[in-house]
Design a protein around this motif. Sequence first.
Motif, short mmCIF file in Angstrom:
data_model
loop_
_atom_site.label_atom_id
_atom_site.label_comp_id
_atom_site.label_asym_id
_atom_site.label_seq_id
_atom_site.Cartn_x
_atom_site.Cartn_y
_atom_site.Cartn_z
N LEU A 46 0.12 7.99 11.66
CA LEU A 46 -0.89 7.07 11.16
C LEU A 46 -2.27 7.46 11.64
CD1 LEU A 46 0.71 3.54 11.75
CD2 LEU A 46 0.73 4.92 9.67
N ASP A 47 -3.24 7.27 10.78
CA ASP A 47 -4.63 7.14 11.18
C ASP A 47 -4.76 5.67 11.57
OD1 ASP A 47 -7.30 7.41 11.60
OD2 ASP A 47 -7.84 7.84 9.53
N GLY A 48 -5.91 5.26 12.02
CA GLY A 48 -6.06 3.86 12.39
C GLY A 48 -6.63 3.04 11.24
N GLY A 49 -6.85 1.76 11.52
CA GLY A 49 -7.54 0.87 10.62
C GLY A 49 -6.91 0.72 9.26
N VAL A 50 -7.76 0.57 8.25
CA VAL A 50 -7.30 0.35 6.89
C VAL A 50 -6.48 1.53 6.39
CG1 VAL A 50 -8.07 0.11 4.50
CG2 VAL A 50 -9.14 -1.26 6.29
N THR A 51 -6.89 2.74 6.73
CA THR A 51 -6.13 3.91 6.32
C THR A 51 -4.73 3.88 6.92
OG1 THR A 51 -8.18 5.19 6.23
CG2 THR A 51 -6.11 6.43 6.20
N GLY A 52 -4.63 3.50 8.19
CA GLY A 52 -3.33 3.40 8.82
C GLY A 52 -2.44 2.36 8.16
N LEU A 53 -3.02 1.21 7.86
CA LEU A 53 -2.25 0.17 7.17
C LEU A 53 -1.81 0.64 5.79
CD1 LEU A 53 -4.40 -2.98 8.06
CD2 LEU A 53 -2.18 -2.37 9.00
N ALA A 54 -2.70 1.35 5.10
CA ALA A 54 -2.35 1.88 3.77
C ALA A 54 -1.23 2.91 3.88
CB ALA A 54 -3.58 2.50 3.11
N LEU A 55 -1.24 3.70 4.94
CA LEU A 55 -0.17 4.68 5.14
C LEU A 55 1.17 4.01 5.39
CD1 LEU A 55 -2.01 7.41 7.25
CD2 LEU A 55 -1.03 7.70 4.97
N ILE A 56 1.15 2.88 6.10
CA ILE A 56 2.40 2.14 6.33
C ILE A 56 2.99 1.70 4.99
CG2 ILE A 56 3.38 0.01 7.26
CD1 ILE A 56 1.47 0.28 9.63
N PHE A 57 2.15 1.16 4.11
CA PHE A 57 2.61 0.76 2.78
C PHE A 57 3.12 1.98 2.00
CE2 PHE A 57 0.16 -3.06 3.68
CZ PHE A 57 0.91 -4.05 3.06
N HIS A 58 2.45 3.11 2.19
CA HIS A 58 2.88 4.33 1.50
C HIS A 58 4.25 4.79 1.99
CE1 HIS A 58 2.69 8.24 -0.43
NE2 HIS A 58 2.89 8.82 0.74
N TYR A 59 4.44 4.79 3.31
CA TYR A 59 5.70 5.26 3.88
C TYR A 59 6.89 4.37 3.49
CZ TYR A 59 2.80 8.21 6.91
OH TYR A 59 1.90 9.13 7.39
N TYR A 60 6.68 3.06 3.51
CA TYR A 60 7.80 2.15 3.33
C TYR A 60 7.98 1.63 1.91
CZ TYR A 60 8.34 2.25 8.34
OH TYR A 60 8.55 2.67 9.63
N TYR A 61 6.92 1.66 1.13
CA TYR A 61 7.03 1.13 -0.23
C TYR A 61 6.64 2.13 -1.31
CZ TYR A 61 7.23 -3.19 2.46
OH TYR A 61 7.57 -4.15 3.36
#
Length: 203
Positions: A43-58
Motif C-alpha cells: 500500500l501507499d498511504g492515504g486515499v491511494t492506499g484505500l483505493a488499493l485495498i478496494f482494488h486488491y479485494y474487490y
Amino acid sequence: MMLIYLQKTVKGEISILKITAVFIGSLLLSIGINGFLVPHRLLDGGVTGLALIFHYYYGFPTGFVMILLSIPLFIYVWAFERISFYDSLFGLIVASLIIDWLEPLKTQFLFSIFPSVLLGGGFIGIGVGIMLRYGVSTGGTDLLAKILSRSFSLDIGLVILALDGFIVAVGFNTLGFKAFFFSCLTICLIGIIVSLLVKPSSS
C-alpha cells in the motif's frame, strides 16, 4: 478540462509548468504503484492506499476509486481553498486516468519485494514531490497535507508521512504483517523523498 484549468490560473506561464509537473508526476506515480507496489499487494498511504485495498479485494480500478474517495475533501476545498481546488482536481483526474491506464504494468516486472519497495517508493516519492513543488497534488492526503503544511508551517513530507502511516496502520488487519511492514517502509521512503524535493515555503 485543460482549457478550464488554464482559465482559472492567474498566470498562464505558471499553468504550463503545473501541467507539465502533473503529467510527469502522475506518470512516475503510476509506474511506482502498478509496477512495484501492486505485484506484492503493498500500500501507499492515504486515499491511494484505500483505493488499493478496494482494488486488491474487490477488483475496482484504483484511479476510479481515488476519485470517489476524494469527493468529500474536494467539497471542502471548493468552499474554502478555491485555487487549490482547481490545481488538485486537475492532478487527481490526470493521475487517476494514468494509474488505470498503466495497470498492465503489474505483470511486467519481476522484482522481489525489497527492490520493489525501493523502486516503488522512489518513483512515487519523486512523482508526488514534483507535483507538490509546483503547487499541485493528486488530492486526497496530498491535498490535506498541503493545506496543513501551509496553515501550520510544517514540513509537508512529514505531514504526508504521518497521514499515510495512520491509514496503513488502520489497514493492518487486512494486510498481514509482511505487507504491513514493507508498506510502512515504502511510505517512509516516499515521505523522505518528498521532504527533500519540496521546500516548506513552496507548499
